[in-house]
Enzyme design. Structure first.
Site, short mmCIF file in Angstrom:
data_model
loop_
_atom_site.label_atom_id
_atom_site.label_comp_id
_atom_site.label_asym_id
_atom_site.label_seq_id
_atom_site.Cartn_x
_atom_site.Cartn_y
_atom_site.Cartn_z
N LEU A 138 6.11 16.75 -53.79
CA LEU A 138 6.17 17.29 -52.44
C LEU A 138 5.39 16.99 -51.30
O LEU A 138 4.14 16.33 -51.55
CB LEU A 138 5.75 18.84 -52.98
N LYS A 192 -5.65 11.11 -59.61
CA LYS A 192 -6.50 11.80 -58.52
C LYS A 192 -7.88 11.54 -58.37
O LYS A 192 -8.61 11.78 -57.54
CB LYS A 192 -6.23 13.30 -58.83
N GLU A 231 -1.70 17.27 -68.04
CA GLU A 231 -2.26 16.07 -68.22
C GLU A 231 -2.43 15.61 -69.76
O GLU A 231 -2.21 16.37 -70.45
CB GLU A 231 -3.74 16.14 -67.60
N THR A 286 -2.33 5.92 -64.32
CA THR A 286 -3.15 6.30 -65.48
C THR A 286 -3.99 7.42 -65.10
O THR A 286 -3.73 8.11 -63.87
CB THR A 286 -4.21 5.34 -66.05
N LYS A 327 -4.12 -0.84 -74.11
CA LYS A 327 -4.23 -2.09 -75.51
C LYS A 327 -3.42 -3.42 -75.10
O LYS A 327 -3.98 -4.29 -75.56
CB LYS A 327 -4.07 -1.28 -76.65
N LYS A 353 -7.40 18.57 -56.36
CA LYS A 353 -6.17 18.47 -55.36
C LYS A 353 -6.92 19.22 -54.09
O LYS A 353 -6.40 18.72 -53.09
CB LYS A 353 -5.28 19.32 -55.84
N ILE A 401 4.87 8.90 -66.92
CA ILE A 401 5.18 8.64 -65.68
C ILE A 401 5.69 7.14 -65.29
O ILE A 401 6.46 7.10 -64.45
CB ILE A 401 4.01 9.24 -64.59
N GLY A 410 5.46 17.55 -71.20
CA GLY A 410 5.00 16.65 -70.22
C GLY A 410 4.60 17.20 -68.82
O GLY A 410 4.32 16.40 -67.89
#
Length: 784
Positions: free
Chosen positions: A593, A559, A647, A535, A481, A662, A449, A644
Site C-alpha cells: 500500500l 523494518k 512475522e 529478512t 546457512k 511502522k 517473501i 504467512g
C-alpha cells in the site's frame, strides 16, 4: 576473407586477403632469416604445406607448380637474407604480400573450375602508391591509367584481385600495411566506379559497442561515413578510417557483413544514412596515458600549444584526445600508454627553461587509462546528450579524469580508469536504450517473501525487457546457512538454478558468506547492483552503510533498519546522498500500500502532518477480523502463522512492536524525530485467551468491534493498543488481512486521506518490493 565491389553494370570484383595467419607467418620467416636462424625454413615449409593442402582439397592441382615455384623463389630470398644477417624494408614488403597473391590465384582457379567466368588480377600490376607518413598515398592518375589498359580486354568476367599489395612508381613491390585488404577493396571500388563495396568479416556488421565488453550490443542497420569514422578513431576495429577514404570521396556505400552468416543483411555505411537515434554507438581505446601540464606561465603566452605538440610530433607520438582549460592554465592530452615516458622526456626538454623558472609545474602522467566515446550525428540536434552521458557514468560510480567534445558535436569522449572500461561502456550503453537497463540483484533472505519475489520477477522477465527495457539479473541468493552465486559471465542465475537452491537441491550452493557475496557483486562489470534484504533480522541493517559505500542500492521490507536510533536513520540517508545510491523501503508499512509514499509526497509538497490512525498490522487485522469468540485467540494466531500473515516469530506482531515500528517509520517520514521507546505499546503477548474474550464480548455488547490500532496524535503522542469501533466506522468494515490508514493533514483536516487494502502476505509484500525494483530501474534510466 574477401571483399567485393559491385560495378555499375552489376558485375563483381572480388578483393582477396591472405589465409588466416599467413601474413604473420611470412613476416616471422623474414625475421628468423635476418637473425640467421635456420628455423625460417621450417616456417616457410609449414606455409607451403598449408597452401598445397588447400589446393588439393579443392582439387585445383594445376596451381601446385605455381605455388612450388613461388616458395622456391622465397627460399632463395630468405637464404640471402640469412647470409647477410639483415632484411631491408623492401624484403619484408615483398615477402609478406605473397599470401594475398596465393589466395587470389586459388579463388580464380576455383571459379574457373566451377564454370564461372573469372579473371585474376595482381594488384601490383596496376595499383601505384608512394610511402607517406608511415602509410601509403595512392597515385590515382597512374593507377587509373594502368587499370584502364587492363580493362580494355575485359570480357565480363568476375575480377579476382589481390588485396594488400601494390607497387611504387619505380615498380618495386610494396604493401598497403595493416588492414590493407579492406583498403584495397575501397581503392578498387573507386577505381572501378563501383556502386557499392562489401567488406566480409567475422561479425554481423557494425555493433553499437564492442560485444566483448557489452554483450547486449546490437548490430546497427545503417550509419553515416562520419559516424563510422568517429567510432573507428575511438577504437572500433571493424573498419579502419583510412579504408573508407576512397569510398567516401566517390560516395560509394560500404556494407559490413559476416562471412559466417551470409544471410544477415549487415550494416550499410553511406553519406545519407538517417535514424532517430541520438547516439549510434560507443567505443573505447584502452591502454592510454593522460598527461597534464599546467602553470601560470601558460596563461596568455602564445605558441605554447605549438611548441608542445611540435615536440610530440618530433618524438613521433600521436595525440588521441586534447582537453584544455579555458583559463589557459593547463593542457591535458591522451596518448598511447607505451609512449608516456618518451612524451614526458620530450616535453621536459622543450620546456626546460619554463620548468626551472617555475613558470611551468612538473609534467604529470596518469597511466592505465581508457578513452570512452559516444558517437552520433543526431547529437547536434538534441540538447542534454552530454548530461545524459556523464550522468550515466556518475550513477555507475565512474570517475572522469578529462573530457572533450568535437567541434562537429558528433562525439563526446571521456578519460576514465582502464579498470572501469567495461563497466562504463555498459552504463552509457544502457542509458541511451541501446540495450536493456541491466541491474544485478542479490537476494538476502529466501523465505516466503523472497521466494515469491523471485517467482514474480521470473514471470515478468520478458515483459520487462520488451516493454520497459529492464533486465533484472538474479546474481546471488542467500539465507542464514547457504548461498548461491552466478558465474563470471554475469548472466544471472537461471530460473532452474534458483528453484534448485530454494528446494535445497543445488549443487552450486555453498556456505553463506555475505562478505564473499558482496565481493562477488563488487567485481561486477554491470553498471548497477542492488541488494534486497528480505529478512526480518535486526543485525542485517547494520550492514547497510557498508553496502552503500561499496556502491550497492538497497531495497527492503525489513523494518528494523528504519527504526534503529534516529542518528543511524539520519546518517544512513546522508550516506545514500553522498554515494548517490538509493535506499527503498515502501513495504516497511502496509506491504504494497502507498502509505509511506503518500506521507512523503504530502510533506514534500508543503502539506502539514497533523496525525494518523490506522490498523497497520495485516496479522492483527486478520486476527480480529477472524476472531468470533468460538475458538481461543491463540488458535487463530496459529492459523495466521500457517498462512504467512505473521512475522516468523508471531510474538513480533502480538507484542505490538511491529505496529510500533511502522508508526516510527511513518512519523520519521513526516519529519518527527521519534524513537521506538517513545511509543506507548499495549502488548497482547501476555494477555490470556480469557482476557481477549472478555474484551471482545464487552465491545460486542456495545455493538462495536475490536481493532488493534496505531495512533500518531497532533500533540506528538504515539500509541499502539486495542480500541473498539462502532459498526459504521471505516475500521469496522475491514476484512481478511486488510490494513487501513487515515491520514490527517492541513489539506485533509475535515476528511482524512484513507488508504485501505491488503497489508500482509507474501504476494503483496513481494509485489511491493518488485515495484521498488522498477522504481530504482526508472531512476537509473529505464524506459516507462
Amino acid at each position: 576473407m574477401a571483399e567485393q565491389t559491385k560495378t555499375s553494370a552489376s558485375r563483381l570484383a572480388v578483393v582477396v586477403s591472405a589465409m588466416k595467419g599467413v601474413t604473420d607467418g611470412l613476416l616471422d620467416a623474414v625475421k628468423l632469416a635476418s637473425q640467421k636462424n635456420a628455423a625460417y625454413q621450417v616456417a616457410l615449409e609449414k606455409l607451403k604445406q598449408q597452401h598445397l593442402t588447400a589446393i588439393r582439397e579443392l582439387k585445383i592441382s594445376k596451381l601446385e607448380p605455381v605455388i612450388e615455384n613461388d616458395f622456391l623463389h622465397l627460399q632463395e630470398i630468405l637464404r640471402g637474407i640469412s647470409l647477410v644477417g639483415s632484411a631491408s624494408e623492401n624484403s619484408f614488403e615483398f615477402v609478406s604480400g605473397h599470401g594475398e597473391v596465393w589466395s587470389a590465384q586459388i579463388l580464380a582457379a576455383l571459379f574457373e573450375q566451377s564454370g564461372v567466368p573469372s579473371r585474376y588480377l595482381d594488384a601490383r600490376e596496376v595499383l601505384v602508391v608512394e610511402p607517406f607518413n608511415k602509410m601509403v598515398a595512392v597515385q590515382w592518375g597512374k593507377s587509373e591509367e594502368k587499370l584502364k589498359s587492363v580493362l580494355a580486354s575485359d570480357q565480363g568476367e568476375i575480377w579476382v584481385i589481390t588485396g594488400f599489395v601494390a607497387s611504387t612508381a619505380d615498380g618495386v613491390a610494396t604493401t598497403l600495411k595493416r588492414n590493407g585488404s579492406d583498403f584495397s577493396a575501397s581503392i578498387f571500388g573507386r577505381l572501378l566506379d563501383a556502386t557499392e563495396i562489401t567488406i566480409w568479416t567475422d561479425v554481423d556488421g557494425v555493433l553499437s559497442a564492442d560485444p566483448r565488453l557489452v554483450p547486449e550490443a546490437r548490430v546497427l542497420t545503417e550509419m553515416t561515413y562520419h559516424e563510422m569514422t568517429e567510432l573507428a578513431n575511438f577504437g572500433a576495429k571493424v573498419v579502419h578510417p583510412a579504408t573508407m577514404a576512397p569510398a567516401i570521396q566517390k560516395g560509394i556505400p560500404i556494407w559490413i557483413r559476416n562471412t559466417f552468416n551470409p544471410g544477415f543483411a549487415g550494416t550499410k555505411i553511406y553519406a545519407s544514412a538517417r535514424s532517430n537515434e541520438t547516439i549510434k554507438g560507443f567505443s573505447a581505446i584502452e591502454n592510454m596515458a593522460l598527461i597534464n601540464i599546467e602553470g601560470t606561465g601558460l596563461v596568455g603566452v602564445s605558441g605554447v600549444a605549438e611548441r608542445l605538440f611540435g615536440a610530440l610530433r618530433a618524438a613521433e607520438i600521436s595525440v588521441v584526445m586534447i582537453s584544455q582549460a579555458s583559463s589557459e592554465h593547463s593542457i591535458c592530452f591522451a596518448i598511447p600508454d607505451e609512449h608516456a615516458p618518451r612524451a614526458k622526456s620530450a616535453i621536459e626538454k622543450e620546456f626546460y627553461a619554463e620548468i626551472h623558472q617555475g613558470a611551468l609545474d612538473r609534467v604529470e602522467i596518469a597511466r592505465g587509462k581508457s578513452i570512452i566515446a559516444a558517437v552520433g550525428d543526431n547529437m547536434v540536434e538534441k540538447p542534454g546528450v552530454s548530461g545524459q552521458f556523464f550522468s550515466a557514468l556518475g550513477r555507475a560510480g565512474i570517475n572522469i579524469h578529462a573530457i572533450a567534445q568535437g567541434s562537429s558535436e558528433r562525439n563526446i569522449s571521456a578519460v576514465i580508469d582502464g579498470s572501469q572500461t567495461k563497466r562504463a561502456l555498459r552504463a552509457v550503453h544502457t542509458a541511451f536504450f541501446l540495450s536493456s537497463q541491466t541491474i544485478g540483484v542479490a537476494l538476502v533472505g529466501a523465505g516466503l517473501i523472497g521466494k515469491e519475489l523471485l517467482h514474480q520477477i521470473q514471470r515478468q522477465e520478458e515483459e520487462l525487457k520488451n516493454r520497459l527495457g529492464v533486465d533484472l539479473r538474479i546474481r546471488a541468493i542467500a539465507n542464514s546457512k547457504r548461498m548461491i552465486l552466478d558465474g563470471h559471465d554475469e548472466k544471472g542465475l537461471s530460473a532452474a538454478e534458483c528453484e534448485k537452491f530454494l528446494s535445497g537441491e543445488s549443487e552450486k550452493a555453498e556456505p553463506a558468506d555475505l562478505e564473499k557475496m558482496t565481493g562477488h557483486l563488487a567485481m561486477s562489470y554491470l553498471p548497477h547492483s542492488v541488494i534486497v534484504d528480505a529478512t526480518a533480522s535486526s543485525e542485517m541493517p547494520l550492514r547497510y552503510p557498508d553496502w552503500i559505500r561499496k556502491g550497492f542500492h538497497i531495497i527492503t521490507p525489513n523494518k528494523k533498519g528504519n527504526t534503529r536510533p534516529f542518528q543511524f536513520y539520519q546518517e544512513l540517508r546522508q550516506l545514500t546522498q553522498q554515494c548517490h545510491r538509493r535506499f527503498l523501503y515502501s513495504t516497511n508499512v502496509c506491504a504494497g500500500l502507498p502509505v509511506l509514499q503518500s506521507v512523503r509526497d504530502l510533506r514534500q509538497t508543503g502539506d502539514v502532518f497533523f496525525g494518523l490512525e490506522g490498523v497497520l498490522s495485516g496479522t492483527l487485522s486478520y486476527l480480529f477480523n477472524t476472531y468470533d469468540g468460538t475458538v481461543p485467540f491463540s488458535e487463530v494466531v496459529k492459523q495466521a502463522q500457517k498462512l504467512g500473515y505473521t512475522e516468523p516469530d508471531p510474538n513480533e506482531d502480538l507484542s505490538g512492536l511491529d505496529v510500533a515500528r511502522k508508526l516510527v517509520i511513518i512519523a520519521r517520514e513526516a519529519g518527527m524525530a521519534l524513537e521506538l521507546e517513545d511509543v506507548k505499546v499495549e502488548s497482547l503477548v501476555s494477555i490470556p485467551d480469557s482476557e481477549i474474550l472478555k474484551k471482545f464480548q464487552a465491545a460486542k455488547f456495545k455493538n462495536e468491534v475490536l481493532r488493534y490500532v496505531g495512533k500518531i496524535e497532533r500533540d506528538g503522542k504515539v500509541s499502539v493498543g486495542l480500541e473498539s469501533y462502532g459498526a459504521q466506522h471505516a475500521f469496522s468494515r475491514l476484512s481478511g488481512a486488510d490494513n487501513i490508514v487515515a491520514i490527517q493533514t492541513q489539506r485533509y483536516h475535515q476528511r482524512p486521506l484513507v488508504i485501505q487494502g491488503p497489508g500482509a502476505g507474501p504476494e503483496v509484500t513481494a509485489g511491493g518490493v518488485f515495484a521498488d525494483l522498477l522504481r530504482l530501474a526508472s531512476t537509473l534510466g529505464a524506459n516507462g
